[in-house]
Scaffold this motif. Structure first.
Motif, PDB file in Angstrom:
ATOM      1  N   GLU A 145      23.130  41.365  55.247  1.00  0.00           N
ATOM      2  CA  GLU A 145      22.994  42.260  56.394  1.00  0.00           C
ATOM      3  C   GLU A 145      24.278  43.081  56.534  1.00  0.00           C
ATOM      4  O   GLU A 145      25.378  42.554  56.305  1.00  0.00           O
ATOM      5  N   TYR A 159      13.460  46.238  62.819  1.00  0.00           N
ATOM      6  CA  TYR A 159      12.472  46.169  61.732  1.00  0.00           C
ATOM      7  C   TYR A 159      11.603  47.432  61.687  1.00  0.00           C
ATOM      8  O   TYR A 159      10.501  47.412  61.142  1.00  0.00           O
ATOM      9  N   GLU A 191      17.230  45.897  60.250  1.00  0.00           N
ATOM     10  CA  GLU A 191      17.377  44.634  60.991  1.00  0.00           C
ATOM     11  C   GLU A 191      17.325  44.898  62.501  1.00  0.00           C
ATOM     12  O   GLU A 191      17.094  46.024  62.940  1.00  0.00           O
ATOM     13  N   GLN A 196      21.711  48.471  61.705  1.00  0.00           N
ATOM     14  CA  GLN A 196      21.808  47.312  60.794  1.00  0.00           C
ATOM     15  C   GLN A 196      20.663  47.311  59.779  1.00  0.00           C
ATOM     16  O   GLN A 196      19.494  47.393  60.137  1.00  0.00           O
ATOM     17  N   GLU A 198      19.254  45.439  55.932  1.00  0.00           N
ATOM     18  CA  GLU A 198      19.376  44.218  55.118  1.00  0.00           C
ATOM     19  C   GLU A 198      18.822  44.471  53.734  1.00  0.00           C
ATOM     20  O   GLU A 198      17.768  45.068  53.555  1.00  0.00           O
ATOM     21  N   GLY A 243      25.054  40.482  65.086  1.00  0.00           N
ATOM     22  CA  GLY A 243      25.925  39.998  64.029  1.00  0.00           C
ATOM     23  C   GLY A 243      25.295  40.198  62.665  1.00  0.00           C
ATOM     24  O   GLY A 243      24.079  40.326  62.532  1.00  0.00           O
ATOM     25  N   ASN A 244      26.152  40.260  61.656  1.00  0.00           N
ATOM     26  CA  ASN A 244      25.681  40.294  60.270  1.00  0.00           C
ATOM     27  C   ASN A 244      25.664  38.875  59.709  1.00  0.00           C
ATOM     28  O   ASN A 244      26.698  38.202  59.674  1.00  0.00           O
ATOM     29  N   GLY A 245      24.519  38.439  59.227  1.00  0.00           N
ATOM     30  CA  GLY A 245      24.443  37.170  58.515  1.00  0.00           C
ATOM     31  C   GLY A 245      24.597  37.394  57.023  1.00  0.00           C
ATOM     32  O   GLY A 245      24.531  38.520  56.519  1.00  0.00           O
ATOM     33  N   HIS A 247      22.872  34.994  54.806  1.00  0.00           N
ATOM     34  CA  HIS A 247      22.076  33.781  54.560  1.00  0.00           C
ATOM     35  C   HIS A 247      21.879  33.562  53.060  1.00  0.00           C
ATOM     36  O   HIS A 247      21.742  34.525  52.301  1.00  0.00           O
ATOM     37  N   ARG A 300      29.673  35.609  66.350  1.00  0.00           N
ATOM     38  CA  ARG A 300      28.309  35.846  65.851  1.00  0.00           C
ATOM     39  C   ARG A 300      27.437  34.606  65.977  1.00  0.00           C
ATOM     40  O   ARG A 300      26.257  34.695  66.339  1.00  0.00           O
ATOM     41  N   HIS A 305      20.362  33.965  68.444  1.00  0.00           N
ATOM     42  CA  HIS A 305      20.583  35.141  67.593  1.00  0.00           C
ATOM     43  C   HIS A 305      20.076  34.940  66.170  1.00  0.00           C
ATOM     44  O   HIS A 305      20.429  35.700  65.268  1.00  0.00           O
ATOM     45  N   TRP A 306      19.290  33.895  65.943  1.00  0.00           N
ATOM     46  CA  TRP A 306      18.729  33.603  64.610  1.00  0.00           C
ATOM     47  C   TRP A 306      19.820  33.389  63.560  1.00  0.00           C
ATOM     48  O   TRP A 306      19.605  33.604  62.376  1.00  0.00           O
ATOM     49  N   SER A 307      20.998  33.014  64.042  1.00  0.00           N
ATOM     50  CA  SER A 307      22.100  32.848  63.098  1.00  0.00           C
ATOM     51  C   SER A 307      22.300  31.383  62.699  1.00  0.00           C
ATOM     52  O   SER A 307      23.130  31.092  61.847  1.00  0.00           O
ATOM     53  N   LYS A 340      21.381  29.508  57.270  1.00  0.00           N
ATOM     54  CA  LYS A 340      21.522  30.721  58.065  1.00  0.00           C
ATOM     55  C   LYS A 340      22.893  30.893  58.711  1.00  0.00           C
ATOM     56  O   LYS A 340      23.227  31.983  59.160  1.00  0.00           O
TER      57      LYS A 340
HETATM   58  N1  GLU Z   1      21.544  38.873  62.195  1.00  0.00           N
HETATM   59  C1  GLU Z   1      21.257  37.463  62.242  1.00  0.00           C
HETATM   60  C2  GLU Z   1      22.520  36.699  61.807  1.00  0.00           C
HETATM   61  O1  GLU Z   1      23.533  37.035  62.233  1.00  0.00           O
HETATM   62  C3  GLU Z   1      20.082  37.074  61.396  1.00  0.00           C
HETATM   63  C4  GLU Z   1      18.775  37.736  61.731  1.00  0.00           C
HETATM   64  C5  GLU Z   1      17.712  37.281  60.744  1.00  0.00           C
HETATM   65  O2  GLU Z   1      17.188  36.172  60.881  1.00  0.00           O
HETATM   66  O3  GLU Z   1      17.475  37.986  59.784  1.00  0.00           O
HETATM   67  O4  GLU Z   1      22.517  35.781  61.066  1.00  0.00           O
END
Ligand code: GLU
Ligand code: MG
Length: 447
Positions: A145, A159, A191, A196, A198, A243-245, A247, A300, A305-307, A340
């Protein structure tokens, strides 16, 4: 099977590398290393010097390993102003990037040709070789990301189609640049955060996966520059933005047979697959300083935040640090675990080596699979509630510094340098306002 340390190319492969440089009309070869602070550094040679870059290597001060994100030097014994390391370009991984430029990842050696224990790519090569020696192979897919700050101000649909069409010339050039460099892309999307985007990279051999992250960042930044844009790979480019992940998807196989599917455990896990996930979940708090250890990382890594801010796992659970993606017809690559909590301030070689090491540790000690988080872990209370990962940089570094597991997986040299640069960040900037930090280090992890 991967070999350790970096072998010198045989005559046929050396000739192939020379031919690729000639055919691509390469004028400059950039050889990169990623330092413990996650910053990509490089030496460059005219194409005619490529073989010298591969065999004898180019010089670098040992202090390259203690460069901080503000260019201060966090000297430690052995990592000061005396001595020299050789950066050897791995020409087996050479990519011709077009318009006269080529790239290869480099590894660190001492002047007598011995691999330097502080080399993070060397650590990943060694960790992968060790795993393979025990009959286990791994594939790693990466999600990158990043934020285009020039696009962060306007309207943005998470998205959405429109945001991608707004930067369509950049995206199309990036897709072309990846294809030309031989870097397969899995997908591209807008994103959730304003500006953002990805990129995701398909599963690859671990060393190639880490190289792929370095190359993809280089290409994203290079293409954006040509369009007058900049790209941020900071964990938090804007204090009030997403935030930028970074993963990573890990899949594991014993003698070619998947460990995360086809078994009798939950969602098809095999006993070794369960133990691998058990090892990763148990070890994440110790290794968070590797995976998300910068002064911006904890800003982050927040619930909601799905992080992946909680140390737990769950099938398709986007709030768990470890999301299991089962083998279904909708997942043609087969089962993987998506870790993640990793962010782009992590050195990708170290992050992947840490994940492989944790999985191997779990398998070797038959770690128990913890209870599955089937809901948002933040909603759980009492004894069932999974722990938060270390909540700030100080806690992440304290856990790393106190961890015998981290010492075993990283070695003393890498752990010393990583701790040195991250403690400098904590001591110097730990009290700063997040908006000031986000701005100051917005482009630190860009190429
Ligand atoms: N931007 C999120 C992060 O900081 C993740 C969002 C996603 O699940 O793609 O990890
Ligand atoms: Mg994403």
């Amino acid at each position: 099977m991967i070999s350790y340390p970096l072998p010198v190319l045989d005559a046929a492969d050396a000739a192939a590398a020379e031919a690729a440089l000639a055919e691509g009309a390469v004028r400059l070869l950039s050889g990169t290393v990623v330092d413990p602070a996650g910053v990509t550094r490089a030496k460059h040679v005219p194409a005619a010097r490529a073989m010298a870059f591969h065999t004898a290597g180019m010089g670098a001060s040992p202090s390259w390993n203690v460069f901080c994100i503000d260019n201060a030097l966090a000297f430690r014994p052995g990592f000061g102003v005396v001595g020299d390391l050789r950066l050897r370009a791995d020409l087996a991984a050479l990519r011709v990037l077009g318009d006269g430029l080529a790239w290869a990842p480099a590894e660190m050696f001492d002047q007598d040709g011995a691999p330097a224990p502080v080399c993070t790519r060397g650590l990943l090569r060694r960790t992968q070789a060790e795993l393979e020696r025990h009959g286990v192979t791994a594939l790693v897919g990466a999600e990158l990301e990043f934020v285009v700050p020039e696009r962060a101000g306007g309207p943005w649909n998470a998205y959405g189609l429109g945001p991608v069409l707004d930067v369509e010339p950049v995206v199309l050039d990036l897709v072309a640049a990846c294809a030309a460099a031989g870097l397969p892309l899995e997908q591209v999307h807008a994103e959730s955060g304003a500006g953002q985007l990805e990129l995701s990279l398909p599963p690859a051999d671990p060393l190639a996966a880490a190289d792929g992250v370095v190359l993809a960042r280089l290409l994203a930044c290079r293409v954006a520059r040509r369009h007058g844009l900049t790209v941020s790979f900071s964990p938090l480019p804007f204090a009030d933005g997403a935030g930028n992940g970074a993963h990573q998807h890990l899949s594991l196989f014993r003698d070619g047979v998947p460990l995360l599917s086809g078994g009798a455990g939950p969602h098809g896990l095999t006993p070794e697959g369960e133990a691998a996930i058990g090892g990763i979940v148990a070890g994440l708090p110790d290794l968070l300083g590797v995976l998300a250890g910068s002064v911006l990382s904890a800003h982050r890594l927040q619930p909601g935040h799905w992080s992946g801010a909680h140390a737990c796992w769950g099938l398709e659970n986007r709030e768990a640090a470890v999301r299991l993606c089962a083998a279904t017809p909708g997942n043609p690559h087969g089962a993987s675990v998506e870790v993640k909590c990793i962010d782009p301030s992590a050195n990708p070689y170290l992050a992947i080596a840490a994940l492989l090491g944790l999985a191997a540790d779990g398998v070797s000690r038959r770690a128990a699979l913890p209870p599955e988080a089937t809901v948002d872990p933040a909603s759980l209370t009492g004894a069932d509630a999974p722990a938060r990962l270390p909540v700030d940089q100080a806690a992440a570094l304290a856990a790393l510094d106190a961890s015998p597991l981290a010492e075993r997986l990283l070695g003393t040299a890498i752990r010393t340098c990583l701790s040195a640069v991250r403690h400098h960040e904590l001591d110097t900037y730990g009290e700063d306002d997040v908006a000031v930090l986000a701005e100051r280090f917005r482009f630190t992890w860009s190429s």
